[in-house]
Design a protein around this motif. Structure first.
Motif: not given
Length: 290
Positions: A212-226, A246-248
């Motif tokens: 496990s390597e902690p990292c930030g959450v890109p804005a596009a991924v954040r929208e998907i997760v929400l 290049g796409h999640p």
């Protein structure tokens, strides 16, 4: 405390004798130092605490249904029928245990998922191989078990098909592999009003050996997760994301998860659970991302 054993066995019985006095001591100290504190006692659903159906009753304000094992789902379903309030409702947890249903629901909402198919026979899978490599998953798999990638019919014939099976287009992950035969994916945990990213590698020798390597959450991924949370009515869950071309792409959804790699995960979860209790006590919904 969870030992994974039946406490009626000799080894677990002796452990119980040692642990119960300590739990009582901790509870008394908590009550003296911080009367408003909350103790979370995670128990094995096979323990003597749930040994008898006739004794089951709604004894608490709310329950967390975390596990997806048959025993946990059975206990959750029984509490559900008794009118208990569950964080992760029983119907939602049952849906999340079926990856085929999950992927269909996400696709219907226009969220990015790999091309997904339902298979019950080897012939169903063979007909899909012409479009490229496939990844096969048990429809109710847990902890990455039973997942395999196949590129030809010979590989398909090496192991039997256990139906029903989820078959997806295999999406090679972007970037150099962390090791030969392994790839990286992003696991995102949502804990109420927080979202936390962790890089993971797949496959791993065992679930306990996962990196496990902690990292930030890109804005596009954040929208998907929400959006995933909106689909299933969740505020505590995890989403596995693969970046390809290049796409999640969403490849899995889990309720809660272990939160391994999330900074101060235990404290964040405790705060979230305490907030759930406060909100539900005042008739408000569980906390959500603002």
């Amino acid at each position: 405390s969870s030992t994974g054993q039946d406490p009626r066995e000799n080894s677990s019985a002796s452990r119980t004798v040692r642990h119960v006095p300590e739990f009582v001591r901790i509870a008394k100290k908590m009550n003296r130092l911080c009367p408003g504190a909350v103790m979370l006692n995670v128990t094995n659903p096979l323990t003597a605490l749930t040994r008898c159906v006739q004794e089951l009753r709604v004894a608490h304000d709310w329950y967390l249904l975390k596990g997806g094992s048959p025993a946990a789902l059975t206990l959750g379903g029984m509490l559900h029928t008794l009118g208990a309030r569950l964080l992760h409702s029983y119907p939602t947890t049952v849906v999340l245990r079926n990856k085929l249903v999950v992927m269909q629901a996400l696709e219907a909402r226009g969220l990015p998922v790999p091309a997904t198919h339902f298979a019950t026979r080897p012939e169903d899978v063979r007909s899909l191989l012409s479009s490229g490599p496939l990844i096969l998953k048990p429809y109710d798999g847990r902890c990455g078990e039973g997942i395999r990638v196949i590129e030809c019919e010979e590989e398909l014939d090496r192991e039997p098909i256990v139906a029903p099976l989820l078959v997806q287009q295999y999406l090679p992950a972007d970037g150099p592999p962390p090791a030969p035969g392994r790839s990286r994916f992003l696991k995102v945990y949502r804990i109420g009003d927080g979202m936390y990213g962790v890089w993971r590698t797949w496959p791993t020798p065992s679930w306990a050996d996962r990196e496990s390597e902690p990292c930030g959450v890109p804005a596009a991924v954040r929208e998907i997760v929400l959006a995933v949370g909106d689909v299933f009515g969740l505020t505590l869950y995890g989403v596995d994301v693969v970046f390809s071309d290049g796409h999640p792409h969403i490849v899995d959804v889990i309720p809660m998860g272990a939160c391994t790699g999330v900074p101060h995960a235990a404290q964040r979860l405790a705060d979230y659970f305490a907030e759930v209790g406060r909100r539900w006590g005042h008739g408000a919904p569980a906390p959500a991302v603002e």
